[in-house]
Design an enzyme around this catalytic site. Structure first.
Site: not given
Ligand SMILES: [Zn+2]
Length: 444
Positions: A251, A253
């Site tokens: 991922d 952020d």
């Protein structure tokens, strides 16, 4: 298809390690770089090879002979004085057929050449360059590539860059149409990149073949040692895309960069602690490193796709300056809920790429031949864990970013870690076993 190997350069930067050998003859894991290249060519049926020799060329000729010991036929182009990487090709147009493969003699690579050649032949470009991220983009020739694969600009390694750029490096392996040789003047020193490709790039005639396969020059003692270690560990051959790959999906952020809510401009992007070290460890392993991120900022009209690209330029620049990289970045610009005043309606759709949908994971798996059951998904939200689970990867929740507090999905991860580095250590040390190797897989 025929091949040309440029083996005429001098090997001054390797110092002690070259002894008195020309660089292409320096053994890596007991075998000269040139022999590794010839083996790779032969595996894909490329058995007519031209070797351009200059400095200490007689040693190369003596070592390789006519190539019969490798099951190929080798002929030589002898340069009395160096004509550069392009100059030597003058007059070879008829000999080399419609298209040919060109390699620099100091690059160790193991590439599915059949796939690269097919890609080249399926496009109209005069030349296709193998490109990839590396751990020293700041002193490499870097390319700007459009979404259709056309190279838009080349930023030469010796020109200072005061702007953000993608870690997209010209690896020194090409498939070229012989017709471009017509532009090469006789008997004059000409560099392939500077004197030939730069003009063709300006005309939109050059394309990029993006691959995660192993291609590394061994131009400095440090790089040589690394290539040697990778060859011993089997990493070089394992990354050939003809074989199933393992990936660590990340991922963005809250996992790579600090969680600050929505990131709508490059200045809002700041790397999490330990991320550089974590990515370097992945880069040094046989795992690919692929970012998969939802960016509804586009659907909400807070950003254009071009601005998301600029944010990713910043991310790759920050990583590249420290010697770390990601192999690819996939993002979903969509959002399903319509009816807000500022939205960008074209992106307000129910798509299959938005996590926890697995469209992006499947896209990457197809592109890079990834075995998902041997792969991992690392993120800071239950959305990431649900995505990883849906894709049948092994999931790791990190304590950075939201640390699982989003509570969107009632799902537990296979493993937890404080931060990305701890997660990567768990994978590479064998502590976090992949689903494919565990007897029982339980999810809450
Ligand atoms: Zn989407």
């Amino acid at each position: 298809m025929k091949a040309v190997i440029m083996a005429g350069g001098k090997g001054t930067r390797l110092g002690q390690r070259t002894l008195d050998l020309p660089k292409p003859l320096v053994p890596v894991n007991g075998k000269p770089v040139l022999e590794h290249q010839i083996d790779n060519f032969a595996r894909y049926g490329i058995t007519e090879i031209w070797v351009v020799i200059g400095h200490l060329g007689e040693q190369i000729e003596q070592h390789l002979g006519d190539g019969s010991q490798y099951g190929v036929s080798i002929r030589y182009i002898r340069e009395d004085r160096p004509l550069g990487t392009a100059g030597a090709l003058h007059g070879m147009q008829e000999t080399l057929g419609e298209s040919f493969v060109l390699a620099y003699g100091d690059v160790v690579f193991d590439v599915n050449l059949g796939q690269m050649i097919d890609y080249h032949l399926a496009h109209h470009w005069l030349g296709t360059l193998a490109v990839h991220p590396n751990n020293h983009p700041y002193d490499s020739d870097v390319l700007k590539v459009g979404v259709d694969g056309t190279v838009q600009a080349i930023y030469p390694k010796n020109e200072k860059r005061d702007f953000d750029y993608r870690n997209c490096v010209n690896a020194g392996l090409f498939v070229l149409r012989s017709s471009l040789i017509a532009a090469i003047a006789p008997d004059a020193k000409q560099d392939l990149e500077k004197d030939v490709l730069t003009h063709l790039i300006a005309e939109g005639a050059i394309g990029a073949y993006k691959t995660t396969e192993y291609m590394k020059d061994m131009g400095t003692p440090d790089r040589f040692d690394k290539v040697q270690a990778h060859m011993e560990q089997g990493v070089v051959h394992a990354k050939n895309l003809s074989q199933k790959q393992k990936a660590i999906f990340l991922d963005r952020d809250g996992t790579i960069n600090r969680y600050v809510g929505l990131v709508t401009n490059p200045d809002a992007l700041e790397l999490e602690t330990f991320v550089i070290d974590a990515l370097k460890r992945i880069n040094d392993s046989s795992f690919l490193c692929i970012v998969v991120t939802n960016q509804p900022v586009v659907a909400r009209n807070l950003c254009t796709e071009e601005e998301v690209d600029r944010i990713h330029d910043r991310m790759e620049t920050l990583l590249g300056n420290e010697g770390a990289y990601v192999d690819d970045i996939l993002y979903c610009p969509h959002h399903p809920d319509r009816g807000y005043p500022e939205e960008n309606k074209a992106y307000k759709i129910a798509c299959s790429c938005r996590k926890p949908g697995i469209g992006m994971v499947l896209e990457a798996a197809g592109r890079y031949n990834i075995d998902l059951s041997a792969s991992y998904f690392i993120g800071d939200t239950t959305v990431d864990i649900q995505t990883g689970y849906n894709a049948q990867t092994t999931t790791i929740l990190v304590g950075t970013g939201l640390g699982g507090s989003d509570d969107k999905y009632a799902i537990g991860p296979d493993y937890t870690a404080q931060h990305l580095l701890e997660a990567v250590d768990g994978i590479l040390s064998g502590a976090f076993q992949p689903r494919s190797e565990r007897k029982y897989v339980e999810h809450s």
